[in-house]
Scaffold this motif. Structure first.
Motif, short mmCIF file in Angstrom:
data_model
loop_
_atom_site.label_atom_id
_atom_site.label_comp_id
_atom_site.label_asym_id
_atom_site.label_seq_id
_atom_site.Cartn_x
_atom_site.Cartn_y
_atom_site.Cartn_z
N GLY A 96 6.12 4.09 1.91
CA GLY A 96 5.95 5.53 1.87
C GLY A 96 6.55 6.16 0.62
O GLY A 96 7.59 5.72 0.12
N ALA A 97 5.89 7.19 0.12
CA ALA A 97 6.39 8.00 -0.98
C ALA A 97 6.74 9.38 -0.43
O ALA A 97 6.54 9.67 0.75
CB ALA A 97 5.36 8.10 -2.09
N CYS A 98 7.24 10.25 -1.29
CA CYS A 98 7.67 11.58 -0.83
C CYS A 98 6.52 12.57 -0.72
O CYS A 98 6.62 13.55 0.00
CB CYS A 98 8.74 12.13 -1.77
SG CYS A 98 10.30 11.22 -1.69
N VAL A 124 0.87 -1.17 0.00
CA VAL A 124 0.00 0.00 0.00
C VAL A 124 0.91 1.22 0.00
O VAL A 124 1.73 1.39 0.91
CB VAL A 124 -0.92 0.03 1.24
CG1 VAL A 124 -1.78 1.29 1.24
CG2 VAL A 124 -1.80 -1.22 1.27
N ILE A 125 0.80 2.05 -1.03
CA ILE A 125 1.72 3.17 -1.22
C ILE A 125 1.05 4.45 -0.75
O ILE A 125 -0.13 4.69 -1.05
CB ILE A 125 2.11 3.28 -2.70
CG1 ILE A 125 2.69 1.96 -3.20
CG2 ILE A 125 3.11 4.42 -2.92
CD1 ILE A 125 2.86 1.88 -4.71
N GLY A 126 1.77 5.29 -0.01
CA GLY A 126 1.12 6.51 0.43
C GLY A 126 1.95 7.36 1.35
O GLY A 126 3.19 7.29 1.36
N SER A 163 13.19 7.53 -3.08
CA SER A 163 12.48 6.31 -2.70
C SER A 163 13.01 5.11 -3.47
O SER A 163 13.12 4.00 -2.93
CB SER A 163 10.98 6.47 -2.96
OG SER A 163 10.44 7.52 -2.18
N ILE A 164 13.31 5.32 -4.74
CA ILE A 164 13.89 4.25 -5.56
C ILE A 164 15.21 3.77 -4.96
O ILE A 164 15.47 2.57 -4.84
CB ILE A 164 14.08 4.75 -7.01
CG1 ILE A 164 12.70 4.93 -7.67
CG2 ILE A 164 14.96 3.82 -7.82
CD1 ILE A 164 12.73 5.66 -8.99
N LEU A 165 16.04 4.73 -4.53
CA LEU A 165 17.32 4.38 -3.93
C LEU A 165 17.13 3.76 -2.55
O LEU A 165 17.84 2.83 -2.16
CB LEU A 165 18.21 5.62 -3.84
CG LEU A 165 18.52 6.32 -5.17
CD1 LEU A 165 19.34 7.57 -4.93
CD2 LEU A 165 19.23 5.39 -6.13
N ARG A 166 16.19 4.28 -1.79
CA ARG A 166 15.92 3.78 -0.44
C ARG A 166 15.57 2.30 -0.46
O ARG A 166 15.95 1.54 0.45
CB ARG A 166 14.78 4.60 0.17
CG ARG A 166 14.31 4.15 1.54
CD ARG A 166 13.09 4.97 1.94
NE ARG A 166 12.58 4.63 3.24
CZ ARG A 166 11.44 5.08 3.74
NH1 ARG A 166 10.68 5.90 3.01
NH2 ARG A 166 11.04 4.72 4.94
#
Length: 561
Positions: free
Chosen positions: A46-48, A21-23, A449-452
């Motif tokens: 989580g996203a930014c 679940v993205i948010g 987020s991609i790097l995280r």
């Protein structure tokens, strides 16, 4: 069985195929996030920001068949609304969840933060309603029925839905069914299916020049495999709208090319518009995929296959599942059957790379054929609206390429978060993103987020100092089409000093070849910055820009010199 509202929601999402679940967290959804933390087989990512999260859920849905989004009341919901509208426009099932203020506060019209401080708590849900197939407020009395209803609508209509859950409701106990959620489409009406099949078989048997024309709903409604097998067994040539790129193999012997009305190659247009049997998949013509509304399909010959309806010319067959009809139609033809229907068909060709010296500066004319050569079968290729999408649209892509573009909604900045979501959904596939500098600056923070998450895509950034697509429409030399000059190659290390992602730069074709050779042999993610002239563009964009100006501004409006 006894469960809580939140546990029931996340169990249903997990049963529908959602594992992420993205948010964004907020005080009105932290209660839900606590419940999600305790669930097995599903997690929060989580996203930014909320807009990026909505784009990521869209990208996730394209690979997984459904995506899930979590925001908080008001500020979070409205921040995500552009992405939710985009998912609606592109026919994608995104299940959006908004944490709402406690029920007693909304019922008593308290003046709260994240609201207009006027006691009105209907406005946010009403704002969501035009862009979703349902927007509903959940409490303990309707949770089971409304969550299941929303999830069914999301999957069956292939559209976003939005539910609000008050922060004091999610932990309430409810009685819920212990049977798993059924993701299947309701079966066809038997009589209508048999009648539609007989009609389609009759038309196909008498056809001399059959063809197939796909649009994006062929993917959304699970029609691709049936169309592929039908084309192969019956020897039916197929074309695609620009909005359906690479859904069927662009390298197959039956591939005609791309159809877009007057913007098509003449032989492709003639073959589609003169077909005496033409399967379509609910095409939606907008100005950019129809040659400015010049598409002319042969109405009497069209067999339009949709999710739960089939039309044959003027005749409607309601309650017929398109994938079921195709499966039965395929059985009409023996396996490995061949016909001579393709004998006189045109051969689709991909533009060849223009000759030149290795030391020449990068040009779009040579860049895009070279990038097409770099792609592999089964890649996920994500192309940002504008230069990248237009540059790749004329290239034939390898078999089983999943091509992602926001062709109808066309919001720039969409693709970087969509890449993040797509890689969450399908981490086993190689992902490549092609994006311009102007678009990248809108949602750049999602690179972190991609790097995280240690995702390892190949990101190709076109650095041409601004909005090249806008320049070719209007304002070629105007500063309003310029963007700030970022040092893009340093961003991976700025976002994550320990990242394994490698940065590359190229301004000549020799440097590009060298960078691609290193990327090909590397196991790490890549961030490739390509320097191009701000006024250079793919041939398709050079034609597209002036036509947009003609359409938008009228005969007395402004034009580029």
């Amino acid at each position: 069985m006894q469960t809580t509202v939140g546990e029931f929601l996340f169990t249903r999402l997990r049963q529908a195929g959602v594992t992420e679940v993205i948010g964004m967290p907020g005080d009105f959804n932290l209660n839900l996030l606590e419940q999600l933390e305790d669930m097995d087989g599903i997690r929060f990512v989580g996203a930014c920001n909320e807009l990026n999260a909505a784009y990521a859920a869209d990208g996730y849905a394209r690979r997984r068949g459904i995506g899930a989004l979590m925001t908080t009341y008001g500020v979070g919901e409205l921040s995500a609304l552009c992405g939710i509208a985009g998912a609606n426009s592109e026919h994608l099932p995104v299940f959006s969840i908004g944490g709402a203020p406690p029920l007693f506060a909304t019922q008593n019209r308290f003046r709260l933060h994240h609201s207009l401080a006027d006691g009105d708590f209907d406005n946010m849900l009403l704002s969501m309603a035009p862009f979703t197939v349902t927007a509903v407020h959940i409490d303990s009395t309707n949770a089971v029925e409304e969550i299941d209803r929303a999830l069914h609508l999301c999957l069956r209509k292939q559209r976003p839905v939005h539910i609000q859950i008050p922060s004091d409701v999610s932990h309430l106990k409810i009685e819920a069914p212990d049977t798993p959620f059924d993701v299947r489409m309701p079966a066809s009406d038997p009589e209508r299916l048999a009648a539609a099949l007989a009609h389609v078989q009759e038309k196909l048997a008498s056809a001399k020049r059959p063809a197939i024309l796909t649009d994006m709903d062929a993917d959304r409604h699970d029609l691709i495999e049936g169309l592929r097998v039908l084309a192969d067994r019956a020897g039916i040539p197929y074309a695609q709208l620009p909005t359906a790129k690479a859904l069927l193999d662009e390298n197959g012997p039956l591939f005609l090319g791309t159809y877009a009305g007057e913007a098509s190659f003449a032989d492709v247009r003639e073959r589609i518009e003169s077909a005496d049997f033409l399967i379509t998949t609910s095409p939606r013509f907008i100005e950019s995929n129809s040659g400015n509304f010049t598409a002319q399909l042969p109405f009497e010959s069209v067999v339009d296959i949709r999710n739960h309806r089939v039309t044959v010319g003027p005749d409607y067959y309601e309650g017929v599942v398109g994938s079921e009809l195709l499966a039965l139609l395929v059985d009409t033809f023996p396996e490995h059957s061949t016909t001579d229907t393709a004998a006189d068909m045109p051969t689709a060709v991909s533009p060849q790379q223009e000759p030149g010296n290795a030391s020449d500066s990068l040009t779009h004319a040579r860049l895009w054929p070279r990038m097409a050569e770099f792609l592999r079968p089964d890649d996920v290729v994500i192309a940002e609206a504008g230069t990248s999408n237009i540059g790749l649209s004329s290239q034939r892509l390898p078999s089983n390429t999943a091509y992602v573009a926001s062709n109808i909604w066309g919001a720039i900045g969409y693709t970087l978060p969509a890449l993040f979501g797509s890689m969450l959904a399908a981490p086993e596939r190689r992902h490549l993103l092609f994006i311009g500098d102007g678009s990248f600056q809108l949602t750049a923070q999602e690179l972190s987020s991609i790097l995280r998450h240690d995702q390892r895509p190949i990101i190709v950034l076109i650095d041409n100092a601004g909005y090249t697509i806008e320049r070719w429409i209007l304002g070629m030399d105007r500063t309003y089409n310029d963007v700030a000059a970022w040092d893009y190659g340093r961003l991976p290390q700025i976002f994550d000093a320990e990242t394994t992602m490698r940065s590359y730069h190229a301004s000549t074709h020799e440097e590009l070849d060298d960078a691609l050779a290193h990327i090909e042999s590397s196991e790490y993610g890549a961030f490739l910055v390509l320097q191009l002239d701000p006024k250079d563009a793919p041939a398709g964009l050079k034609a597209f820009g002036p036509s947009v100006a003609d359409f938008d501004y009228g005969p007395t409006g402004p034009r580029n010199p």
